[in-house]
Motif scaffolding. Sequence first.
Motif, PDB file in Angstrom:
ATOM      1  N   THR A 291       0.797  -1.228   0.000  1.00 28.73           N
ATOM      2  CA  THR A 291       0.000   0.000   0.000  1.00 28.73           C
ATOM      3  C   THR A 291       0.829   1.278   0.000  1.00 28.73           C
ATOM      4  O   THR A 291       0.304   2.357  -0.282  1.00 28.73           O
ATOM      5  CB  THR A 291      -0.923   0.045   1.235  1.00 28.73           C
ATOM      6  N   GLY A 292       2.101   1.171   0.354  1.00 28.33           N
ATOM      7  CA  GLY A 292       2.943   2.360   0.416  1.00 28.33           C
ATOM      8  C   GLY A 292       2.889   3.070   1.743  1.00 28.33           C
ATOM      9  O   GLY A 292       3.536   4.114   1.917  1.00 28.33           O
ATOM     10  N   THR A 293       2.105   2.546   2.693  1.00 24.62           N
ATOM     11  CA  THR A 293       2.048   3.141   4.030  1.00 24.62           C
ATOM     12  C   THR A 293       2.006   2.017   5.054  1.00 24.62           C
ATOM     13  O   THR A 293       1.765   0.864   4.709  1.00 24.62           O
ATOM     14  CB  THR A 293       0.807   4.049   4.180  1.00 24.62           C
ATOM     15  N   ASN A 294       2.224   2.339   6.324  1.00 21.45           N
ATOM     16  CA  ASN A 294       2.184   1.282   7.328  1.00 21.45           C
ATOM     17  C   ASN A 294       0.799   1.228   7.985  1.00 21.45           C
ATOM     18  O   ASN A 294       0.022   2.186   7.892  1.00 21.45           O
ATOM     19  CB  ASN A 294       3.290   1.463   8.373  1.00 21.45           C
ATOM     20  N   PRO A 295       0.460   0.113   8.651  1.00 21.87           N
ATOM     21  CA  PRO A 295      -0.884  -0.055   9.215  1.00 21.87           C
ATOM     22  C   PRO A 295      -1.276   1.041  10.208  1.00 21.87           C
ATOM     23  O   PRO A 295      -2.422   1.502  10.197  1.00 21.87           O
ATOM     24  CB  PRO A 295      -0.802  -1.418   9.906  1.00 21.87           C
ATOM     25  N   LYS A 296      -0.346   1.467  11.052  1.00 20.11           N
ATOM     26  CA  LYS A 296      -0.669   2.477  12.052  1.00 20.11           C
ATOM     27  C   LYS A 296      -1.053   3.795  11.396  1.00 20.11           C
ATOM     28  O   LYS A 296      -2.040   4.438  11.778  1.00 20.11           O
ATOM     29  CB  LYS A 296       0.526   2.678  12.981  1.00 20.11           C
ATOM     30  N   THR A 297      -0.281   4.197  10.384  1.00 21.28           N
ATOM     31  CA  THR A 297      -0.589   5.438   9.668  1.00 21.28           C
ATOM     32  C   THR A 297      -1.931   5.337   8.972  1.00 21.28           C
ATOM     33  O   THR A 297      -2.736   6.278   8.960  1.00 21.28           O
ATOM     34  CB  THR A 297       0.515   5.742   8.648  1.00 21.28           C
ATOM     35  N   TYR A 298      -2.196   4.175   8.374  1.00 20.58           N
ATOM     36  CA  TYR A 298      -3.472   3.964   7.669  1.00 20.58           C
ATOM     37  C   TYR A 298      -4.636   4.083   8.644  1.00 20.58           C
ATOM     38  O   TYR A 298      -5.645   4.726   8.353  1.00 20.58           O
ATOM     39  CB  TYR A 298      -3.496   2.598   7.002  1.00 20.58           C
ATOM     40  N   ARG A 299      -4.507   3.483   9.819  1.00 15.11           N
ATOM     41  CA  ARG A 299      -5.585   3.519  10.805  1.00 15.11           C
ATOM     42  C   ARG A 299      -5.846   4.949  11.269  1.00 15.11           C
ATOM     43  O   ARG A 299      -7.001   5.389  11.362  1.00 15.11           O
ATOM     44  CB  ARG A 299      -5.257   2.634  12.001  1.00 15.11           C
ATOM     45  N   ILE A 300      -4.822   5.692  11.538  1.00 19.35           N
ATOM     46  CA  ILE A 300      -4.979   7.074  12.011  1.00 19.35           C
ATOM     47  C   ILE A 300      -5.592   7.959  10.941  1.00 19.35           C
ATOM     48  O   ILE A 300      -6.511   8.725  11.176  1.00 19.35           O
ATOM     49  CB  ILE A 300      -3.618   7.663  12.458  1.00 19.35           C
TER      50      ILE A 300
END
Length: 292
Positions: free
Chosen positions: A280-289
């Motif tokens: 996705t190009g981003t990490n799970p924590k960033t995506y959730r926030i």
Amino acid sequence: MQDNKERSISEFNNELKMKGFNVFQIESDGKATRTYSRKDFYKICLTTGRSIIHYADRSFETEGTVLFFGNPHIPYSWETISTSYVGYTCLFSEAFFKASDRPESLQKSPLFKIGGTPVLKITEQEREFLNALFLRMIDEQKTDYTYKDDLIRNYINLIIHEALKLRPSENYVQHLNAASRLTSVFLELLERQFPIESIDRPLQLKTAQDYASTLAVHVNSLNRAVKEVTGKSTTSHISERIIREAKALLQHTDWNIADIAYALGFEYPSYFNNYFKRMTGTNPKTYRIGEV
């Protein structure tokens, strides 16, 4: 009228989920058998009529009376050709069947196992005997007898043992477009793994080899068919579906990221983080926030 029909289907599904078992005449079935959770329930059908049963990458042409054993881990569909079609259906979970401390798994049974032949041709004499067993289960289901579940399990066992004495049907043909059929079965099996509803039941099928083994085909055959039909690899379909589920879990649950990683079949959260970022190009924590 439509509301009543939807309520009856909902009641059927709720009752089936609660008891882990249901048996009924096909004529009074309505839409119920098409809406129960095949992800959880095994199926035994005794039917008289003409039909084509599509099971994994094979199709069985049947006429007269047959006994069918459906495994919830294998996608199948039933094409009815006769204008008249009668019989009985029994649905049950493995938990219901094993409640009496049976150690064996249904998936190891010759009737339910992956790659087995689930269709048996039934004579008139055999039909009468099996009919009586289904009718006894239907009657017993309505009673208040304390040990009726045990009795019903005994009837199911008797049907299974009678079936083991019979010769499997050899009247099957490969699908006219084998690649299309195999791809369709793979995509349906992939979708059946989701949604992930509990951390205690993590994703089981994670690789192309997992799916090929479940469908009893060589992984090269599966990869070739999926690529030919969809233009994408088997692994790409699996990865995209896992990421779609990961995004849903991140956005719509309060599970921590470690729990989500485990539920999706990752041994360590770091593996999930790296996988998610690569896809996705981003990490799970960033995506959730950000709820991108």
